[in-house]
Design an enzyme around this catalytic site. Sequence first.
Site, short mmCIF file in Angstrom:
data_model
loop_
_atom_site.label_atom_id
_atom_site.label_comp_id
_atom_site.label_asym_id
_atom_site.label_seq_id
_atom_site.Cartn_x
_atom_site.Cartn_y
_atom_site.Cartn_z
N HIS A 150 105.60 18.28 102.62
CA HIS A 150 104.47 19.05 102.09
C HIS A 150 103.66 19.67 103.23
O HIS A 150 103.23 20.82 103.15
CB HIS A 150 103.57 18.14 101.25
CG HIS A 150 104.10 17.85 99.89
ND1 HIS A 150 104.62 18.82 99.06
CD2 HIS A 150 104.19 16.68 99.18
CE1 HIS A 150 105.01 18.28 97.92
NE2 HIS A 150 104.76 16.99 97.97
N GLU A 176 107.44 19.85 94.35
CA GLU A 176 107.89 18.46 94.42
C GLU A 176 109.41 18.40 94.56
O GLU A 176 109.94 17.59 95.33
CB GLU A 176 107.44 17.69 93.17
CG GLU A 176 105.95 17.47 93.08
CD GLU A 176 105.41 16.68 94.25
OE1 GLU A 176 106.06 15.70 94.67
OE2 GLU A 176 104.34 17.04 94.77
N HIS A 219 108.81 12.76 102.23
CA HIS A 219 108.40 13.67 101.17
C HIS A 219 107.04 14.28 101.48
O HIS A 219 106.83 15.49 101.34
CB HIS A 219 108.37 12.90 99.85
CG HIS A 219 107.91 13.70 98.67
ND1 HIS A 219 108.77 14.28 97.78
CD2 HIS A 219 106.66 14.01 98.24
CE1 HIS A 219 108.08 14.92 96.85
NE2 HIS A 219 106.79 14.77 97.11
N GLU A 220 106.10 13.45 101.93
CA GLU A 220 104.76 13.95 102.24
C GLU A 220 104.76 14.80 103.51
O GLU A 220 104.03 15.79 103.61
CB GLU A 220 103.78 12.78 102.40
CG GLU A 220 103.67 11.88 101.18
CD GLU A 220 103.29 12.64 99.91
OE1 GLU A 220 102.59 13.68 100.03
OE2 GLU A 220 103.69 12.22 98.82
#
Length: 308
Positions: A135, A206, A131-132
Amino acid sequence: MQNSVQTLLIMGGLALVLSVPGYLLAGGLGVGVSLGVVTAVAFASSWVPARYILAEAGAGLLDRHQAPTLYRLLDALYHRAGLTSPPQLFYAPSSDLNAFAVGTRQDGGIAVSEGLLRTLTLRQLTGVLAHEVSHLQHGDTRVMSMAAAMTRLTLWLTTVLQISLLLMVPMILAGDIRLPWGMLLVVAFAPSLSTLLQLALSRNREYTADLDAVALTGDADGLASALDTLERHQGRWLETLFGRHPPAGLDWLRTHPPTEERIRRLAGLKEPPEASLHQDLEDDAHAPAEIIERPGPVARRYWIRRRR
């Protein structure tokens, strides 16, 4: 595609809200200067080293020999995401369950807290790291810094408008000028509208990062399980304040979408054809993430050292 369109619309809305007070203050020049300042701030912030930001947050850099398993995961995630820079993993000695990314594709870093490492299994942590990485892959930190700059500048410009209105009160009372209702509406609603758009943008990014994390790991259940664990541990303070279920209106004031909705979206995804990363973990998938050695105290200027 839907999330990308929403991002463009929200950024356009932020720019429009910012342009209105700029136009009221200085016409077309005010609009151009306002948008130019925001662009300059966003690009300037991208030059700040990730190591500096994380050092200021109290996070120390983990070397490869200190967390070999986590670096092996990051290497695989970076490769699948098309990131060519070497990964940087940081450790925050905090009991909070937290992970965050800073920087850009070329010089980015990911920090994980002690509480997160002790609570999540390696399979769950793989989803969080993916997930990071998403980003970083999509430059979300730059997008959010630009949105934050727009919101702050909107607040400053409306403050100048408020001062202008106060100075105009004697002329309004004397009947020399009419009450500027348009300016009053901008002063009243522009800051709040800009803040709500910034929060909506954060929730949108997100959702996108969740989808991309599954594309990187091939494991929707791992990320969904991690989100459920995080909600059970960090959602308790909301239950204490508001009872069993927090008021639904608070969703508008959250930087992250409701966990239940994120899990529901993940449950509806089809598994990508690429092999899951957690399958390579074998028996270690359900074990905690191991850090062989915690980094020492963070020196104030340690971030200046060369990257490894």
